[in-house]
Scaffold this motif. Structure first.
Motif, PDB file in Angstrom:
ATOM      1  N   HIS A 135      12.626   5.853  11.283  1.00 42.50           N
ATOM      2  CA  HIS A 135      12.597   5.407   9.886  1.00 42.50           C
ATOM      3  C   HIS A 135      11.634   6.157   8.969  1.00 42.50           C
ATOM      4  O   HIS A 135      11.821   6.173   7.760  1.00 42.50           O
ATOM      5  CB  HIS A 135      12.227   3.924   9.815  1.00 42.50           C
ATOM      6  CG  HIS A 135      13.318   3.010  10.270  1.00 42.50           C
ATOM      7  ND1 HIS A 135      14.551   2.986   9.676  1.00 42.50           N
ATOM      8  CD2 HIS A 135      13.363   2.099  11.273  1.00 42.50           C
ATOM      9  CE1 HIS A 135      15.311   2.089  10.284  1.00 42.50           C
ATOM     10  NE2 HIS A 135      14.625   1.538  11.259  1.00 42.50           N
ATOM     11  N   MET A 136      10.552   6.669   9.538  1.00 42.84           N
ATOM     12  CA  MET A 136       9.493   7.147   8.648  1.00 42.84           C
ATOM     13  C   MET A 136       9.787   8.551   8.106  1.00 42.84           C
ATOM     14  O   MET A 136      10.296   9.400   8.825  1.00 42.84           O
ATOM     15  CB  MET A 136       8.152   7.150   9.385  1.00 42.84           C
ATOM     16  CG  MET A 136       7.733   5.780   9.848  1.00 42.84           C
ATOM     17  SD  MET A 136       7.623   4.601   8.479  1.00 42.84           S
ATOM     18  CE  MET A 136       7.166   3.109   9.366  1.00 42.84           C
ATOM     19  N   ALA A 168       5.409   7.018  -1.571  1.00 43.21           N
ATOM     20  CA  ALA A 168       5.529   7.441  -0.174  1.00 43.21           C
ATOM     21  C   ALA A 168       4.886   8.813   0.040  1.00 43.21           C
ATOM     22  O   ALA A 168       4.168   9.026   1.017  1.00 43.21           O
ATOM     23  CB  ALA A 168       6.987   7.471   0.246  1.00 43.21           C
ATOM     24  N   ALA A 169       5.148   9.729  -0.889  1.00 40.46           N
ATOM     25  CA  ALA A 169       4.559  11.067  -0.770  1.00 40.46           C
ATOM     26  C   ALA A 169       3.038  10.969  -0.830  1.00 40.46           C
ATOM     27  O   ALA A 169       2.322  11.606  -0.058  1.00 40.46           O
ATOM     28  CB  ALA A 169       5.089  11.965  -1.886  1.00 40.46           C
ATOM     29  N   TYR A 209       1.581   9.560   2.397  1.00 46.86           N
ATOM     30  CA  TYR A 209       1.569  10.524   3.500  1.00 46.86           C
ATOM     31  C   TYR A 209       0.572  11.646   3.252  1.00 46.86           C
ATOM     32  O   TYR A 209      -0.233  11.984   4.114  1.00 46.86           O
ATOM     33  CB  TYR A 209       2.977  11.096   3.712  1.00 46.86           C
ATOM     34  CG  TYR A 209       3.013  12.137   4.800  1.00 46.86           C
ATOM     35  CD1 TYR A 209       2.655  11.811   6.108  1.00 46.86           C
ATOM     36  CD2 TYR A 209       3.371  13.452   4.516  1.00 46.86           C
ATOM     37  CE1 TYR A 209       2.663  12.773   7.110  1.00 46.86           C
ATOM     38  CE2 TYR A 209       3.381  14.416   5.521  1.00 46.86           C
ATOM     39  CZ  TYR A 209       3.014  14.069   6.811  1.00 46.86           C
ATOM     40  OH  TYR A 209       3.017  15.013   7.807  1.00 46.86           O
ATOM     41  N   LYS A 247       3.012   7.562   6.951  1.00 39.76           N
ATOM     42  CA  LYS A 247       4.402   7.742   6.547  1.00 39.76           C
ATOM     43  C   LYS A 247       5.035   6.391   6.273  1.00 39.76           C
ATOM     44  O   LYS A 247       4.717   5.403   6.941  1.00 39.76           O
ATOM     45  CB  LYS A 247       5.181   8.427   7.668  1.00 39.76           C
ATOM     46  CG  LYS A 247       4.958   9.917   7.777  1.00 39.76           C
ATOM     47  CD  LYS A 247       6.076  10.525   8.610  1.00 39.76           C
ATOM     48  CE  LYS A 247       5.574  11.665   9.470  1.00 39.76           C
ATOM     49  NZ  LYS A 247       6.553  12.068  10.469  1.00 39.76           N
ATOM     50  N   LEU A 248       5.926   6.385   5.337  1.00 40.57           N
ATOM     51  CA  LEU A 248       6.620   5.137   5.008  1.00 40.57           C
ATOM     52  C   LEU A 248       8.126   5.307   5.211  1.00 40.57           C
ATOM     53  O   LEU A 248       8.647   6.415   5.105  1.00 40.57           O
ATOM     54  CB  LEU A 248       6.331   4.747   3.548  1.00 40.57           C
ATOM     55  CG  LEU A 248       4.869   4.437   3.221  1.00 40.57           C
ATOM     56  CD1 LEU A 248       4.692   4.142   1.743  1.00 40.57           C
ATOM     57  CD2 LEU A 248       4.363   3.270   4.058  1.00 40.57           C
ATOM     58  N   PRO A 249       8.805   4.207   5.479  1.00 39.46           N
ATOM     59  CA  PRO A 249      10.256   4.284   5.687  1.00 39.46           C
ATOM     60  C   PRO A 249      10.980   4.303   4.351  1.00 39.46           C
ATOM     61  O   PRO A 249      11.766   3.409   4.038  1.00 39.46           O
ATOM     62  CB  PRO A 249      10.555   2.999   6.467  1.00 39.46           C
ATOM     63  CG  PRO A 249       9.526   2.032   5.967  1.00 39.46           C
ATOM     64  CD  PRO A 249       8.290   2.836   5.683  1.00 39.46           C
ATOM     65  N   ILE A 250      10.684   5.306   3.577  1.00 36.74           N
ATOM     66  CA  ILE A 250      11.188   5.350   2.206  1.00 36.74           C
ATOM     67  C   ILE A 250      11.954   6.645   1.992  1.00 36.74           C
ATOM     68  O   ILE A 250      11.601   7.685   2.534  1.00 36.74           O
ATOM     69  CB  ILE A 250      10.007   5.217   1.220  1.00 36.74           C
ATOM     70  CG1 ILE A 250       9.585   3.740   1.122  1.00 36.74           C
ATOM     71  CG2 ILE A 250      10.333   5.783  -0.166  1.00 36.74           C
ATOM     72  CD1 ILE A 250       8.395   3.469   0.265  1.00 36.74           C
ATOM     73  N   LEU A 299       4.838  -3.737   6.434  1.00 34.71           N
ATOM     74  CA  LEU A 299       5.370  -2.469   6.913  1.00 34.71           C
ATOM     75  C   LEU A 299       5.802  -2.554   8.371  1.00 34.71           C
ATOM     76  O   LEU A 299       6.716  -1.877   8.816  1.00 34.71           O
ATOM     77  CB  LEU A 299       4.302  -1.382   6.724  1.00 34.71           C
ATOM     78  CG  LEU A 299       4.621   0.016   7.234  1.00 34.71           C
ATOM     79  CD1 LEU A 299       5.860   0.582   6.556  1.00 34.71           C
ATOM     80  CD2 LEU A 299       3.430   0.940   6.996  1.00 34.71           C
TER      81      LEU A 299
END
Lengths: 86, 972, 210, 407
Positions: A44-45, D228-229, D232, D238-241, D385
């Motif tokens: 997912h990430m 998200a950027a 990170y 990191k995100l699930p985006i 999250l």
């Protein structure tokens, strides 16, 4: 319609002929002992790069091939020589 | 009005009169007129009223820069009269008027501006809260220009084309024409797009000499004829560009003329290179009442006369900042206009020949003067001129004020193409500093004014564009550059932003009635960026697409900040550059849908057809949507279902098994010849996404089915999940190659036996077996013994071209056994009685294989295969508090709960996926996804339906399947 | 009542053909009323089509014809049109009338029934196709016959441009059979401006022979 | 008559070197959090940092539709509260947010869709949110311009009708919240770009900006499309985006025609009439990530095709302006509201995708509570999250699967 992509088989085409397949994350990790977190990281990430990223595409309305390309997400354009620019 | 005749520049045909209606009067215009020029010729000076203040508005420009002449034409609202050609029989009405444009009952609004400072509604109308709903109604009523009724039907034919071009030239003026010709000379495919009905741009109406003995008009018309002969150039006139997108995608629409097949046609052009040669419009002059009818721009006045034969007024004052204004003054004087005075913002820099012309005609000329106020209640009758600092003033009685601060480059296409524009002090223009790849620019929008320079810049741009297309153009490029360098460069532009004014009615945006004062109010409130001011004052957000404020607003803001050079930033431009009908964008709008090979015969048999995904399918075969007859016939006799939409695939090659192992949860190495294997695919969250059967037809050669919804994505899915492996296997999507008949019911075998010599007895062809045989020695079928609906059934896969024949054969053979069609809803009930899953009905995005009770399909012993979903299947195997699929029966069997009802206690605990009255069991049964703690057999479920007013239904969790739990009937 | 076993094309054109032929359970429309040199659309769905996939595709010579060496290239020989689709795949369309049985090799799959197969003939066909696709049939880098795989009227198609000069304009294309009815409706609507009309198989044979 | 007018969100102040909380992103979520921190939690030493100008991102680009008929019980109460807050905020901020309570019709185009909608309706009713299933004829009565004939691509079977919903003026909310926050002492710094976030011993200590360093123990990432950027690049989280461009457009202004918000999943379109009279319509996202707010020809055409069938009278109306914004999409169409997890003092309010506008008031309120107390309010707990690694997607979208391989 703005994006164009270069299919390795069919050449430069309209972006809507393609399916986006995610950021390049490498092959599937081994299953043995993998933690939920690292599995989630793979599944997912995203890095969500604002810049050039390597990514997967499928020419779904054309020859059907999966391929990687480098695209600059800040201008939505394919990058010819990503190594030289990144 | 009498027309000026015998002008060589005219674009009207005096011999062809057109009739139209306005204010219940029959009026006349000429072929070639726009609606606006025809009205003007009929003496109409006020075309409508402004949005907020209901101020009279008239003809100010001719290219739709403002909403001044937005009118209702043939029932269509917001038609720009300036850019719409007059047609016989048109009915034209003014908009936003109570009464007529001349006597608008809401004209008093103009006096209330003090109560409506910028953003006034944000600070008022909500105190006290109860007045807001009332005020809201008034706000809605006052807003909006045109009217359209809910029943309106847009007449006409709309079409679309997607031409390719090597070079697409935007703008058919002198620069664009030269560019097109230069590109075409290299053998390239050129498309030239022009908004007006003819090529020629701002040369078309000018009698000034080109230096070679011809007028600009004559020379450009000759060049146009030449270009039309060039087979490499495809010319589209009456075709405004509306969008420019990445990688040189240009969109436009063409207005059809009488001989065209269409009323409007949408164009989407992918070009290798684009030349932008859009030229200029005029920068409006900001002064008090600067939009009073009788005030118009230079080009408007000039073209009214030269193109349409209409002298724009009787006595005129000019307040201009560009040589074109001087030229127009001379020209119009010669045509009979009394020119009282020409005021030029510029102290110097004028073409001496033009000054001399003024002197020869005894036209008073004031350098460094400017109009500061237009007088007149509804139309103009007096003008005040002043020196730039405002120290000296003079009044003139007149009915025409030709006013313009200078030129404005039409950079819309460049902005849309993401070109970086920057303020250039010499011209006062926002000029492209950095062009995107393969975009060239030519002509007037660079500040060029000299005719030869404009043509030469077009030639250079066309040659550069040819170079973009890979043509070797070096020598020609050199030549074109040298030629251009020898010619005069850009003209200096006038810098004046506002005339010295005191009043409150200096309009920076006509469409939204935004005044200079409003902008100052916004600045004072802290809205200091142009974009914020746009949002706060709405300036530039009207139908004129920013044509009036686009240049002045950023200049004004920059001037307010004290440094034009450093802070002037162009405003954002958005597509469409010209407002465009939804009908035009919609174009031909073909609806593409799949039909099965027996679609027509099912429809003829009374099938109620529904669109399901990409397919059309028969859902019912009678008006009884409970489908009782269809259902009972399957249970009692035999039924035929068209299941052709199932995904069907061949997968073979040395690594075929590896590929299957990767995507299917089960161990696919255990498939045996002649047997079907049922399994499921999951995603990497362990969620079930597909189920189907796999058969092995030969070594490393498999045939498998997927659900209808997954058919389109399956090949892609498998290739995706094997993309790093380099495996050698192949797939063919045979979904459309085979029709599928599910023949189900206790009599199914009898029917089948009648049409085949193959042994279809239970011994020879038992449950879960796969056989291939011939029907009537002719039709090859692949057959599976499956039991989705819970009866003896044969799934017959037949080449699609034979599908109808087989369907008819079975129907005929089955007559004596009571065969009949059944549709999707009947199947839905039948399979529910067996608790067989339909993905998407009993599962949602977050539902795992475990959740629906199919966890047993997962083979935990194949981690080497890296099965998609396996990791998550392991991680979720014993997870608590998930929604689990259960069967239930109702406490009160007289009542079937509705699908989608929720299961509650003090919170929501799940929902009913499907519930139906079971005719076989004679009571309602259903399937629900419920919180795991409620999934135990015997648990009482409290069902909450919509609109239940607190009256719950009660159900009990029971084991499944409901019908034939031992599965005897499928093994008959 | 005996059911006659027929193979059916997924499309039926409006109007009646002048001449038909029964061929291997197919009723083939051979002739329709001629309408000058207006563009024509022809149903060739009964023509046999194979899919060929092999990691070593060059080893095959279906109908005695070599597979074109690069994707996008086509060869037309002995009545067989072979279209190279990608590294491992080619489509093989039999344009002549012989009854053919598929080679006994797992690399081949009969896909005749998977698609609808249409021909467009006549010098205005590219004015029709430009209404339905963004594909470039005049790509200067491609010489006819060539294959384009891409959307036509929103549906993925294999399109073979047999000729793209005014004298010699012809396109063959296939798409999923299920779309046949809507595809032909879209093509006829787009072609109405140019009086596109159905023609029989003979018109195509004539074109090929010329 | 105006004399000295005070700027709406306070005089420009220079960046201080210390703040109790730094909020990254001058959009609706960031401004709302700042407002509630200062108003309800007495945390006034707060900076909102905005790279461009306030409301530049999604806040000023959405079509301002509000509703509370979400799919799951974790979401409905949040949106219900948000909906109730508009009149309250109008009063508290003394700024007219121009709430037009016109109600929303979510059209359904099949029997199955009607059943799926029933679950939403029942869920809403169970939570005391008004919502009803209505049939096609009732739809037509509410919206006479609708085409309820059967011969269109997606015939209308009925709708989920949600009277409490409506539209607002998005800019007014941005400006109103900025004004409210400033009145309580919050500093709104425009044209201030965050370049780094300082972490020491697992705790937030500072924020680097192009205007200098700020010491702070708390950071809220409310950077919308850039969240998200940013997460990170600056923190390695990191995100699930996926950051997608979402597009919308308006027609030329018309006298009142549509009295409700109309939306359709099958046509992938919604339409409503703004108080200016424009028909605002949109919904499409290209499925690949990009940070451009560029529009596409594909979409404006698609939208025209959809409207021409759904609301055929609009064929005679012209599109006037088309724009794009960024949407930070999560796999389950639900946001990430989390904090104090791997880094103490780091809070996230992102992943809002389509729903950032309608939720902003409520999320701001609860995020403020979270940041002030350090404890996650119950309302926000489902949005952590960690739900992704636990394979507990929220179910906000019923769709079985997005047919994309990365899902």
């Amino acid at each position: 319609m703005a994006l164009t992509l270069t299919c390795p088989v069919c050449g430069k085409r309209n972006g809507y002929e393609f399916r986006y397949g995610g950021e390049e994350k490498g092959p599937r990790p081994d299953e043995a002992g993998i933690t939920p977190r690292s599995w989630c990281e793979y599944v997912h990430m995203n890095q969500c790069v604002a810049g050039i990223q390597k990514e997967w595409w499928c020419h779904k309305d054309g020859c059907g091939v999966w391929f990687t390309t480098h695209r600059d997400t800040t201008c939505n354009l394919e990058v010819d020589k990503p190594e030289a620019q990144s | 009005m009498k027309r000026l005749e015998k002008l060589s520049t005219l674009r009207i045909n005096p011999a062809k009169t057109l009739h139209f209606k306005y204010k219940n009067k029959n009026l006349k215009g000429l072929s070639g007129d726009t609606v606006a020029t025809a009205l003007y010729a009929s003496g109409i000076r006020i075309f409508g009223r402004s949005l907020k203040y209901h101020r009279p508005r008239g003809l100010y420009s001719l290219d739709g820069e403002s909403s001044n002449t937005c009118m209702q034409v043939n029932g269509i609202p917001n038609v720009c009269a300036e850019t719409t050609l007059l047609a016989d029989g048109m009915e034209v009405k003014a908009q936003n008027v109570a009464g007529s444009p001349e006597t608008d009952l809401k004209g008093f609004m103009d006096k209330l501006d003090w109560a409506m400072p910028a953003g006034f509604y944000y600070r008022t109308l909500h105190k006290p809260a109860r007045i807001w709903p009332i005020a809201l109604k008034q706000v809605r009523k006052a807003a909006g220009l045109g009217k359209i009724s809910a029943e309106f039907q847009m007449p006409g034919k709309y079409d679309e084309i997607y031409p390719k071009a090597d070079v697409c030239v935007i703008g058919g003026g002198p620069a664009g024409m030269s560019a097109a010709l230069a590109a075409a000379e290299n053998g390239l495919r050129v498309i030239l797009l022009e908004t007006r009905p003819w090529l020629g741009g701002f040369f078309d109406y000018r009698t000034a000499q080109n230096g070679a003995g011809l007028s600009l008009s004559q020379s450009v018309r000759q060049a146009a004829e030449q270009l039309e002969q060039n087979s490499n150039v495809r010319i589209f006139t009456q075709t405004p560009v509306v969008g420019v997108y990445n990688n040189n995608l240009v969109t436009a629409f063409q207005k059809g003329c009488e001989t065209d097949y269409f009323d409007e046609r949408y164009l989407e052009i992918r070009a290798t290179s684009v030349v932008v040669a859009t030229g200029c419009s005029e920068r409006p002059l900001l002064f008090e009442n600067n939009e009073r009818p009788g005030v118009m721009q230079i080009g408007c006045a000039h073209r009214l006369a030269q193109t349409y034969g209409l002298l724009p007024g009787k006595q005129a004052v000019f307040s201009i900042g560009h040589d074109l204004g001087l030229e127009a003054a001379l020209d119009l004087f010669d045509l009979g206009l009394e020119v009282l005075c020409v005021a030029d913002i510029r102290e110097d820099g004028q073409d001496p020949a033009l000054i001399e012309g003024l002197q020869q005609r005894n036209i008073p000329f004031l350098r460094g003067w400017v109009a500061t106020r237009a007088h007149g209640n509804k139309t103009l009758h007096k003008v005040t001129l002043a020196t730039i600092p405002g120290t000296l003033r003079k009044d003139f009685s007149c009915d025409l004020l030709v006013a313009s601060a200078g030129m404005t480059p039409l950079t819309g296409p460049l902005s849309l193409a993401q070109a970086k524009l920057a303020f250039e002090p010499y011209t006062g223009f926002f000029i492209p500093r950095q062009l995107p790849a393969k975009i060239q620019v030519a002509g007037r929008l660079l500040g060029l004014n000299h005719p030869a320079t404009i043509e030469a810049s077009g030639r250079l741009a066309g040659t550069l564009a040819a170079g973009d297309c890979g043509v070797s153009v070096e020598s020609r490029l050199k030549e074109a550059r040298e030629k251009l360098n020898q010619l005069p460069g850009p003209d200096q532009g006038s810098k004046l932003v506002t005339a010295p004014v005191q009043g409150r009615k200096t309009f920076i945006c006509f469409d939204e009635d935004t005044t200079v004062k409003n902008v100052k109010q916004a600045l004072a409130k802290g809205f200091d960026a142009t974009e914020l001011i746009k949002r706060f004052t709405a300036a530039g957000t009207g139908p004129g697409q920013g044509g009036i404020p686009g240049h002045n607003l950023p200049l004004f803001v920059a001037q307010y900040h004290g440094d034009i050079k450093a802070t002037a930033m162009p405003t954002t431009v958005r597509a469409p550059l010209v407002p465009t009908y939804i009908a035009t964008y919609a174009g031909s709008n073909h609806d593409m849908c799949k039909r099965t090979p027996v679609h027509d015969s099912q429809k003829a048999a009374g099938g109620v057809i529904r669109r399901i995904g990409v397919w059309k399918r028969a859902r019912y075969f009678s008006k009884d949507f409970s489908c009782r007859a269809e259902i009972e016939n399957v249970r009692k006799n035999v039924g035929l279902l068209d299941a052709s939409t199932l995904g069907k695939f061949r997968l073979w090659g040395p690594d075929a098994l590896n590929a299957l192992q990767r995507v299917y949860a089960s161990d696919m190495s255990r498939i045996t010849n002649g047997k079907v294997k049922y399994s499921a695919m999951c995603n990497d969250d362990a969620c079930i996404i597909d189920d189907g059967v796999v058969v092995k037809r030969a070594e490393n050669d498999y045939y498998f089915t997927t659900s209808t919804a997954r058919a389109g994505a399956t090949v892609e899915w498998i290739r995706y999940h094997t993309r790093y492996d380099g495996w050698n296997f192949h797939m063919v999507n045979l979904t459309d190659a085979f029709g599928v008949i599910n023949m189900a019911g206790p009599n199914a075998r009898k029917v089948l036996a009648k049409v085949t010599d193959a042994d279809v007895s239970d011994d020879a062809f038992p449950y879960a077996a796969y056989r291939e045989f011939m029907i009537k020695d002719t039709i090859p079928v692949r057959s599976m013994r499956l039991g989705f609906v819970g009866e003896l059934s044969f799934e017959l896969h037949v080449p699609s071209s034979y599908m109808q024949a087989l369907w008819d054969l079975l129907t005929e053979a089955g007559k004596e056994f009571g065969i009949r069609h059944f549709g999707l809803e009947a199947q839905n009930v039948l399979r529910m009685e067996k608790a067989h899953l339909i993905i998407g009905s009993e599962s949602e995005q977050r539902t795992t294989l475990h959740d629906v009770g199919l966890g047993f399909l997962w083979s935990r012993d194949k981690s080497e295969e890296k099965t998609v979903g396996a990791v998550a299947l392991r991680q979720t195997e014993n997870q608590e508090a998930r929604l689990k699929l259960v069967g239930f029966k109702m406490e009160d069997p007289s009542r079937v709960p509705k699908d989608g009802s929720i299961i509650v206690d003090n919170r929501i605990r799940g929902y009913v996926c499907i519930a139906r009255h079971s005719f076989a069991l004679q009571e309602p049964v259903g399937l629900a996804l419920v919180d795991a703690p409620l999934a135990g057999e015997g648990t009482r479920l409290q069902i909450y339906e919509d609109e239940c007013n607190g009256q719950h239904l009660y159900a009990t969790v029971v084991p499944t399947p409901f019908y034939d739990p031992e599965g005897k009937r499928i093994r008959m | 009542m005996a059911v006659e076993i027929k193979r059916q094309s997924p499309i039926s054109f409006p109007g009646n053909p002048l001449k038909t032929e029964l061929r291997g359970h197919w009723t083939v429309m051979q002739e329709y009323e001629a309408k000058g040199d207006a563009p024509r659309v022809i149903d060739l769905s009964h023509r046999i089509r194979w899919d060929l996939q092999d990691s070593d595709i060059a080893r095959h010579r279906p109908g005695g014809v070599s597979i074109p060496d690069t994707p996008g290239r086509c060869v037309f020989e002995n009545g067989v049109l072979i279209n190279r689709m990608n590294r491992t795949q080619a489509s093989i369309w039999h344009l002549s009338g012989e009854d053919l049985s598929i080679p006994d090799d797992p690399a081949f799959t009969d896909v005749t029934d998977a698609t609808v197969f249409l021909a467009l003939l006549g010098k205005e066909i590219f004015s029709i196709t430009e209404k339905l696709t963004t594909l470039d049939f005049f790509d200067p880098l491609k010489e006819a016959p060539f294959l384009l795989q891409g959307p036509f009227s929103h549906v993925p198609c294999q399109m073979v441009i047999l000729g793209n000069t005014p004298e010699k304009s012809a396109i063959l294309f296939t798409c999923s059979r299920g779309y046949a009815q809507d595809m032909i409706a879209a093509v006829l609507e787009a072609g109405a401006e140019f009086e596109l009309h159905p023609a029989g198989e003979n018109a195509f044979s004539d074109w090929v022979n010329k | 008559m105006f004399g000295r007018v005070k700027p709406l969100w306070g005089e420009k102040s220079s960046l201080k070197s210390n703040y109790d909380a730094v909020i990254i992103g001058g959009g609706l979520h960031g401004l709302a959090a700042a407002y509630f921190l200062a108003r309800d939690h007495n945390m006034r030493n707060v900076a909102v940092l905005e790279k461009r100008f306030i409301g530049f991102g999604g806040s000023g680009r959405n079509t301002a539709i509000v509703r509370a008929n979400q799919r799951t019980q974790e979401n409905v109460p949040l949106y219900k509260e948000a909906l109730a807050l508009w009149p309250v905020l109008t009063k508290d901020l003394d700024y007219n947010l121009m709430f037009f309570n016109c109600g929303n019709l979510n059209l359904m185009h099949s029997e199955a869709a009607m059943n799926a909608a029933r679950m939403n309706v029942a869920t809403a009713q169970f939570h005391g949110v008004e919502s009803h299933l209505i049939d096609a004829k009732q739809c037509k009565e509410l919206v006479p311009a609708l085409n309820i004939l059967a011969d269109i691509t997606y015939p209308i079977f009925g709708a989920m009708y949600h009277p409490p919903g409506g539209i607002l003026r998005h800019d007014a909310i941005v400006w109103g919240l900025a004004k409210g926050a400033a009145e309580h002492g919050v500093h709104v710094h425009q044209q201030t770009e965050v370049t780094g976030i300082g972490v020491e011993n697992g705790k937030i200590v500072s924020v680097e900006t192009d205007k200098g360093q700020i010491k702070t123990p708390r950071v809220l990432n409310a950077a919308g499309g850039y969240s998200a950027a940013l997460s990170y690049q600056m923190l390695g989280i990191k995100l699930p985006i996926s950051v997608l461009t979402i597009q919308a457009m308006v027609t030329q202004p018309l006298k009142p025609l549509l009295n409700h918000v109309v939306s359709s999943g099958a046509y992938h379109a919604y339409a409503n009439q703004t108080l200016k009279g424009e028909i605002a319509t949109g919904a499409h996202m290209d499925s690949w990530p990009n940070y451009t707010t560029q529009t596409t020809a594909y979409y404006i055409k698609h939208q025209a095709e959809a409207l021409a069938e759904m609301l055929p009278c609009l064929r005679g109306v012209k599109f006037m302006r088309h724009w794009g914004g960024l949407a930070d999409m999560t796999p389950d169409m639900a946001p990430i509201m989390d904090g104090n997890d791997s880094i103490e003092g780091y809070f996230m309010d992102c992943g809002w995708g389509y729903f950032g506008f309608k939720s902003c008031a409520a999320s701001g309120k609860y995020m403020a509570q979270f940041m002030a107390s350090g404890n996650c309010p119950n309302m926000l707990k489902p949005f952590s999250l960690r739900r992704f690694e636990q394979h507990r997607l929220m179910g906000e979208t019923a769709a079985v699967v997005n047919y994309t391989p990365d899902n």
